[in-house]
Motif scaffolding. Sequence first.
Motif, mmCIF file in Angstrom:
data_model
loop_
_atom_site.group_PDB
_atom_site.id
_atom_site.type_symbol
_atom_site.label_atom_id
_atom_site.label_comp_id
_atom_site.label_asym_id
_atom_site.label_seq_id
_atom_site.Cartn_x
_atom_site.Cartn_y
_atom_site.Cartn_z
ATOM 1 N N SER A 181 0.828 -1.201 0.000
ATOM 2 C CA SER A 181 0.000 0.000 0.000
ATOM 3 C C SER A 181 0.861 1.249 0.000
ATOM 4 O O SER A 181 0.563 2.224 -0.677
ATOM 5 N N GLU A 188 0.156 4.644 -2.185
ATOM 6 C CA GLU A 188 -0.835 5.446 -1.492
ATOM 7 C C GLU A 188 -0.789 6.926 -1.824
ATOM 8 O O GLU A 188 -1.788 7.623 -1.713
ATOM 9 N N LEU A 223 -14.708 1.579 -4.882
ATOM 10 C CA LEU A 223 -13.334 1.265 -4.511
ATOM 11 C C LEU A 223 -12.624 0.517 -5.628
ATOM 12 O O LEU A 223 -11.468 0.809 -5.961
ATOM 13 N N ALA A 227 -15.385 1.969 6.682
ATOM 14 C CA ALA A 227 -14.941 0.613 6.351
ATOM 15 C C ALA A 227 -15.389 -0.347 7.440
ATOM 16 O O ALA A 227 -15.135 -0.109 8.622
ATOM 17 N N TYR A 278 -9.700 -5.190 1.791
ATOM 18 C CA TYR A 278 -9.329 -3.821 1.435
ATOM 19 C C TYR A 278 -7.815 -3.663 1.355
ATOM 20 O O TYR A 278 -7.292 -2.985 0.455
ATOM 21 N N TYR A 326 -7.091 -0.976 -1.542
ATOM 22 C CA TYR A 326 -8.177 0.008 -1.556
ATOM 23 C C TYR A 326 -8.003 1.055 -0.465
ATOM 24 O O TYR A 326 -8.650 2.108 -0.522
ATOM 25 N N VAL A 327 -7.200 0.759 0.560
ATOM 26 C CA VAL A 327 -7.051 1.678 1.684
ATOM 27 C C VAL A 327 -5.590 2.055 1.880
ATOM 28 O O VAL A 327 -4.677 1.305 1.527
ATOM 29 N N ILE A 379 -5.591 1.017 9.789
ATOM 30 C CA ILE A 379 -6.680 1.155 8.820
ATOM 31 C C ILE A 379 -7.452 2.450 8.997
ATOM 32 O O ILE A 379 -7.784 3.137 8.027
ATOM 33 N N GLY A 380 -7.794 2.796 10.244
ATOM 34 C CA GLY A 380 -8.599 3.989 10.428
ATOM 35 C C GLY A 380 -9.048 4.193 11.855
ATOM 36 O O GLY A 380 -8.518 3.574 12.781
ATOM 37 N N ALA A 396 -11.756 5.174 7.162
ATOM 38 C CA ALA A 396 -10.498 4.874 6.497
ATOM 39 C C ALA A 396 -10.247 5.881 5.377
ATOM 40 O O ALA A 396 -11.165 6.540 4.886
ATOM 41 N N ALA A 406 -9.148 6.213 1.564
ATOM 42 C CA ALA A 406 -9.107 5.397 0.351
ATOM 43 C C ALA A 406 -7.801 5.611 -0.404
ATOM 44 O O ALA A 406 -7.221 6.703 -0.402
ATOM 45 N N ASN A 407 -7.344 4.575 -1.084
ATOM 46 C CA ASN A 407 -6.128 4.681 -1.877
ATOM 47 C C ASN A 407 -6.306 5.618 -3.065
ATOM 48 O O ASN A 407 -5.339 6.068 -3.678
#
Length: 545
Positions: free
Chosen positions: A60, A64, A138, A149, A157, A162-163, A194-195, A377, A379-380
């Motif tokens: 990621s 990112e 996503l 999320a 994810y 995706y994150v 993640i968040g 979260a 998002a990417n």
Amino acid sequence: MLRVQNKRRAKRQNMEESNMKAKKIISLLLALALVVSLFAACGGDGKGSSSQAENSSDESNQTESTGGESSEGEAESTGKVDGGGYEVNYMYLVAQEGTNQNKVNEAVAALAEKELNMKVNMIPMTFGTLNSQLSMMLAAGEPLDIFPAFSSNFSTYIESQYVVNLAPYLDDLQGAKEVLGSDFDCGYLGDFFIGLGQMKERGYPAGLVVRKDIFEELGYKVEDFNITTDDYSSFDQIGDMFAKVKEKHPDMICLDGTSIMGTQDLSYMDNMGSNFGVLENYGQTTEITNWFEGEQWRTFCEIAQEWFKAGYLSQDIAVNQDGGETKLKAGNCFSFITNVKPNTDIEKLAQTGYEVSVIQMGEAMKNTNAVNSMLFAVANAAEDPQKAAQFLNWTYTSQEFNDLINWGIEGEDWVLTDDGLASYPDGVDATSVGYHNDFGFVYPNQFAGHPWAGNPTDIWEQYDVYNEGITTSKAYGFTFDSTPVANEEAQLNSVVEQYRKDLAFGVVDDLDAKIKEFNDALYAAGLQTVMDEKQKQFNEWLEKQ
């Protein structure tokens, strides 16, 4: 200008990859449907081995910031600026889109521009639209910075990139960390952050919500009841009450809805992200066991069977799709079981039209699921993850933001009463208001905003006391990574769908035979494999504590 990530994604058009993407979307949709329905019922689960999370984190971090090659140091880079500042695409949940939705969008945008020099594109979603659209957005890399999320999808994810891993942006999240305290760390899956969770109740004990008029007509007070899993005969108090309701009101259904003790996944044990291997006794053990073959679940099924045979439950309760609130509101239902909290009586009055009393049916337990069942979260697809993180941090500290997304425009949708509560303006009610959600349990920090009229003025202080006093699971902070056993869990979910409700509501004739059949099917579908993997990950986590 298209992002590099989207350009590369557009080039991947061979049949094998397209099929894989379709399978991922279908898997996400199924998981979202399960978790959204559970989350909506709560008000208002997590997954992580270090090695898997580290690999996902590395992947990621490569994409990112720009979707191309980068390093953690590039978290300092600036994204696309639109006008006076960065534009954040913020997705959040609403009860429904009211007529004042555009006004709320504009007010949030003006507030963010004033306080952050950022622009905001608000993306309101009902639970239904989120379930149907988020996965597609996503997968397509549509413009999105921040989104809700659900824990059943965390591993997917991360694997699908995706994150964004927010670990490099912790310095930008210090305000939220101060708000959330130790709960902040429940956003980790291994080393991947993640968040952020929401400020709300941290325990979900089961409770019986009863119509107050009939409850008091029969001479009852909440203090008359002491329901505890230390003594299962205490549940006879409820059965005795149902008998009196039936005698006084023969045509009334004593208990209805979609929940009973044996379906209360968040109340009596720590399910550690799924029901396939749990920590029983409110998480006060470190041995993972099969709840469905334990004494507690069997006892709950036996109690339900007694109630069903006595005619206290709706005859179609095992297949009914309407929640207890809907049944109570219809007028011929005395009670339903749900997760309860300090102001459940006020909440259910608004939802049913009846004054209610609440009887707690066991202890309150704090586990990881209570915090990370839903996380905000990044998002990417975010053009600038750092600025998205800064905006996310602000949402936890701004009173005006939390009031706007929950209650709408002050002076039109709500006014501040003399005692500091939010209320409808004169001439406005639930049927005519332009915007009103009462969705604080899915917003960043309802404690920063104003409580709604009818609640005690100190309700947020009551929540603090409640959260501090509940039992904490020994697995609090642990998040299970289900990736190695994803196939087994899919098969297990099908088995649970086939057997659990009939057993939990007591509608089967031969309870012993059906429980054995249920557990045989669970083990045939791979339950032991899942339990062994969960125990392995949990033991590794415990060694690091």
